[in-house]
Scaffold this motif. Structure first.
Motif, mmCIF file in Angstrom:
data_model
loop_
_atom_site.group_PDB
_atom_site.id
_atom_site.type_symbol
_atom_site.label_atom_id
_atom_site.label_comp_id
_atom_site.label_asym_id
_atom_site.label_seq_id
_atom_site.Cartn_x
_atom_site.Cartn_y
_atom_site.Cartn_z
ATOM 1 N N ALA A 291 95.562 -4.031 58.349
ATOM 2 C CA ALA A 291 95.532 -3.426 57.014
ATOM 3 C C ALA A 291 96.411 -4.212 56.040
ATOM 4 C CB ALA A 291 95.977 -1.975 57.086
ATOM 5 N N ALA A 292 97.555 -4.714 56.550
ATOM 6 C CA ALA A 292 98.458 -5.490 55.696
ATOM 7 C C ALA A 292 97.870 -6.839 55.315
ATOM 8 C CB ALA A 292 99.790 -5.681 56.404
ATOM 9 N N ARG A 293 96.911 -7.327 56.100
ATOM 10 C CA ARG A 293 96.309 -8.631 55.833
ATOM 11 C C ARG A 293 95.075 -8.520 54.924
ATOM 12 N NH1 ARG A 293 98.146 -12.956 58.068
ATOM 13 N NH2 ARG A 293 96.195 -14.060 57.696
ATOM 14 N N PHE A 294 94.768 -7.319 54.467
ATOM 15 C CA PHE A 294 93.693 -7.167 53.492
ATOM 16 C C PHE A 294 94.265 -7.384 52.098
ATOM 17 C CE2 PHE A 294 90.949 -5.510 56.714
ATOM 18 C CZ PHE A 294 89.675 -5.703 56.215
ATOM 19 N N ARG A 295 93.754 -8.358 51.427
ATOM 20 C CA ARG A 295 94.177 -8.632 50.059
ATOM 21 C C ARG A 295 93.324 -7.772 49.126
ATOM 22 N NH1 ARG A 295 92.702 -14.331 47.929
ATOM 23 N NH2 ARG A 295 90.716 -13.258 47.670
ATOM 24 N N LEU A 296 93.947 -6.789 48.521
ATOM 25 C CA LEU A 296 93.225 -5.891 47.636
ATOM 26 C C LEU A 296 93.241 -6.457 46.220
ATOM 27 C CD1 LEU A 296 94.584 -2.484 48.960
ATOM 28 C CD2 LEU A 296 92.478 -3.664 49.589
ATOM 29 N N PRO A 297 92.131 -6.361 45.504
ATOM 30 C CA PRO A 297 92.097 -6.905 44.146
ATOM 31 C C PRO A 297 92.995 -6.105 43.211
ATOM 32 C CG PRO A 297 90.100 -5.647 44.599
ATOM 33 C CD PRO A 297 90.841 -5.747 45.894
ATOM 34 N N SER A 298 93.602 -6.804 42.297
ATOM 35 C CA SER A 298 94.419 -6.154 41.279
ATOM 36 C C SER A 298 93.510 -5.824 40.093
ATOM 37 C CB SER A 298 95.558 -7.082 40.848
ATOM 38 O OG SER A 298 96.314 -6.481 39.836
ATOM 39 N N LEU A 299 93.204 -4.542 39.948
ATOM 40 C CA LEU A 299 92.264 -4.119 38.920
ATOM 41 C C LEU A 299 93.033 -3.528 37.739
ATOM 42 C CD1 LEU A 299 89.534 -2.424 41.184
ATOM 43 C CD2 LEU A 299 89.671 -4.801 40.406
ATOM 44 N N ALA A 300 92.982 -4.226 36.619
ATOM 45 C CA ALA A 300 93.686 -3.768 35.429
ATOM 46 C C ALA A 300 93.015 -2.515 34.875
ATOM 47 C CB ALA A 300 93.685 -4.877 34.379
ATOM 48 N N PRO A 301 93.760 -1.657 34.207
ATOM 49 C CA PRO A 301 93.151 -0.467 33.594
ATOM 50 C C PRO A 301 91.995 -0.861 32.680
ATOM 51 C CG PRO A 301 95.541 -0.334 33.504
ATOM 52 C CD PRO A 301 95.208 -1.726 33.985
ATOM 53 N N ALA A 302 90.949 -0.058 32.715
ATOM 54 C CA ALA A 302 89.756 -0.358 31.917
ATOM 55 C C ALA A 302 89.174 0.959 31.402
ATOM 56 C CB ALA A 302 88.714 -1.090 32.768
ATOM 57 N N PRO A 303 88.527 0.929 30.244
ATOM 58 C CA PRO A 303 87.948 2.169 29.682
ATOM 59 C C PRO A 303 86.762 2.649 30.513
ATOM 60 C CG PRO A 303 87.329 0.269 28.363
ATOM 61 C CD PRO A 303 88.339 -0.221 29.355
ATOM 62 N N GLU A 304 86.649 3.950 30.654
ATOM 63 C CA GLU A 304 85.548 4.527 31.425
ATOM 64 C C GLU A 304 84.231 4.432 30.658
ATOM 65 O OE1 GLU A 304 83.611 6.361 34.637
ATOM 66 O OE2 GLU A 304 85.566 5.370 34.450
ATOM 67 N N THR A 305 84.287 4.535 29.347
ATOM 68 C CA THR A 305 83.085 4.438 28.523
ATOM 69 C C THR A 305 83.180 3.216 27.626
ATOM 70 O OG1 THR A 305 84.052 5.874 26.827
ATOM 71 C CG2 THR A 305 82.729 6.932 28.551
#
Length: 561
Positions: A291-305
């Motif tokens: 689990a520690a070796r999974f690089r998760l994407p850094s997703l910046a806040p974004a508008p829902e609409t």
């Protein structure tokens, strides 16, 4: 995505070097084809109708854009400029020369890919929900679990020569998007109803082919640390008791059916109690490391609409249709998962050209955090797309010819390669899929019909999963001619159901008419809001069979005339 370390890379390189020597011995004549066969199968090499075929593993369907570009390079350099995505989330190359395959494997190893255990009587490539780690209905991300199983099962010495092939699928969601019940073992991440602790629901004994059987529940809740020891217990019981005298009765589904689920469960539990208890602690520590070796994407806040998306959807029918069917909610606000359909009207389901791979990799880098997923429905998913980028992504897909807004609709057909490629096939699949796709090409009509899964297999091995199609089509050879049997009512979801045979087989030319007749019954008798599957469940087989047999009689009459 999981990040390979030096051990992973060395492991793959050693396997490539070993197979390079085996290929040299085969080409020199030191190995006969029969001697070479088990060696090539363990490395994903099949002998098809016209050439060798190479099956590339894509564990749980996830790959990087670097890996996708490498697949494109291989397609151009060693194949005919395209690859084929399979119902096990792998990629197949249909035309490599045997002498070139070691070089292909080296290129795959350069980007952390391989073909190990994509065939043979072993534990095959682990498949998973293509929305793993993304879906809003997910209990937990199942990808670390799938990776744990992959590592445990790779060249496992005890399970390297099983009675027959063995397939596992994993999901962490409430909705089943991995067809768990069609697998030898299905693993669903769940929470304990009282304590809330994470664990697993385990299914066993599923499989399609000539004897289609849905998996049964073996454990309602298995503690998280018990997973590998419990899987070993299942495999050990199967390895010792599975049939080896008849390959058609060698799958674990036959053992479970003949033994009975209760007696089979007792044998597994007894074996589990004898298991090496140190494996329990190892499972917990290994899962944490993975689990520690999974690089998760850094997703910046974004508008829902997004006004741009809403505006184009209001003015452009094709974009609105694509948003409706191909865009799925993401667990993070402002993002979506996008299905890229590989089912253009008249196209070959699952085929993607090298140029499309490279361009899709560019789009994924730009709009999906550099990550791509292959699905068991033979499409591609871009899992991390900002909603305010959907217009630009769609415009890019239009240029590539990959913007079909038909995910889940009647033209989103699943099909095996059939007699055009496969040495086991008894009939063609691809032309049937193309003919149905052209018959229902009108996008307005597709939406009027609504969700309807058509699945086609060119032989009883059922690589097209036809038993699970709302309409399933099986091609067979009959008296020297191709004949197609139709089933109805199959379902691959969390409420799985095998399709029911409608009647005698029909010639290829009648198949689109038969599908038309079944759809007509549904449209005439559905209630508001009902899908094809719901209408079939309410009406039963009779009206659909009547329409099918009526068409068959008309076809016979026309042939006689």
């Amino acid at each position: 995505m999981y990040q390979y370390d030096t051990f992973d890379n060395d492991f793959v390189r050693e396997r490539v070097a070993q197979f390079r020597g085996q290929v040299a011995r085969r080409l020199s004549g030191a190995l006969t084809e029969e001697e070479f066969k088990p060696l090539r199968l363990k490395n994903g090499v099949y002998l098809q109708l016209h050439a060798y075929m190479l099956r590339v593993a894509v564990p749980y369907g996830v790959l990087s854009t670097q890996q996708l570009r490498q697949l494109a390079l291989i397609a151009d350099r060693y194949d005919r400029g395209y690859g084929h995505i399979t119902t096990r989330q792998n990629m197949q190359f249909n035309w490599p020369a045997l002498q070139d395959i070691p070089d292909v494997l080296d290129l795959l190893a350069d980007v952390g890919m391989h073909c190990i255990q994509t065939s043979g009587n072993c534990i095959r490539n682990v498949t998973a929900d293509p929305l793993a780690g993304v879906a809003a209905d997910e209990v937990a991300d199942p990808r670390p679990v799938a990776e744990l199983i992959r590592q445990w099962s790779s060249l496992h010495p005890e399970f390297d020569f099983l009675p027959r092939k063995f397939k596992l699928a994993v999901t962490g969601a409430v909705a089943d998007r991995a067809a768990l019940a069609a697998h030898d073992v299905g693993v669903q991440v769940v929470r304990h109803p009282q304590t809330g602790a994470l664990g697993y629901r385990v299914l066993v004994g599923g499989g399609l082919g000539r004897t289609p059987i849905l998996a049964q529940e073996l454990r309602q809740f298995l503690p998280q640390d018990d997973l590998l020891a419990y899987l070993e217990a299942i495999l050990r019981v199967y390895n010792l008791a599975g049939r080896r005298d008849n390959k058609y009765k060698a799958r674990i589904k036959i053992l479970v059916q003949e033994t009975g689920i209760e007696a089979f469960s007792e044998r597994v539990e007894a074996e589990f109690q004898r298991a090496d208890r140190s494996l329990l602690a190892q499972t917990a520590s290994d899962l944490a490391v993975i689990a520690a070796r999974f690089r998760l994407p850094s997703l910046a806040p974004a508008p829902e609409t997004c006004p741009e998306v809403a505006g184009l959807a209001a003015s452009h029918r094709d974009f609105a249709a694509w948003i409706e069917t191909n865009v799925t909610a993401h667990r993070q606000q402002g993002y979506a998962a996008v299905t890229v359909s590989l089912k253009p009207v008249g196209g070959i389901p699952g085929d993607i050209t090298a140029d499309q791979m490279r361009a899709l990799a560019d789009l994924a880098d730009q709009y999906s955090a550099g990550e791509v997923r292959f699905t068991h429905l033979q499409n591609v998913v871009l899992p991390h797309v900002r909603r305010d980028a959907l217009v630009r992504l769609w415009q890019g897909l239009v240029v590539l010819g990959l913007a079909a807004g038909n995910a889940g609709l009647i033209t989103d057909i699943v099909s095996c390669p059939g007699l055009d490629y496969c040495a086991l096939a008894t009939a063609r699949s691809i032309p049937v899929a193309q003919a149905i796709s052209r018959r229902f090409a009108d996008p307005v009509r597709q939406r009027e019909i609504g969700p309807l899964a058509i699945k086609i297999s060119g032989c009883i091995n059922a690589c097209g999963h036809h038993h699970l199609g709302a309409i399933g089509i099986l091609g067979l050879e009959k008296s020297g001619a191709e004949s197609y049997q139709l089933t109805i009512g199959g379902d691959a979801s969390e409420t799985p159901r095998l399709g029911t045979l409608l009647g005698p087989g029909i010639p290829q030319a009648l198949v689109p008419d038969a599908v038309e007749a079944l759809v007509a019954v549904y449209l005439a008798q559905r209630r508001a809001g009902e899908t094809f599957g719901v209408t079939f469940g309410r009406l039963g087989l009779a009206p659909f069979r009547t329409a099918y047999l009526g068409l068959l009689q008309q076809g016979v009459s026309h042939a006689a005339a």
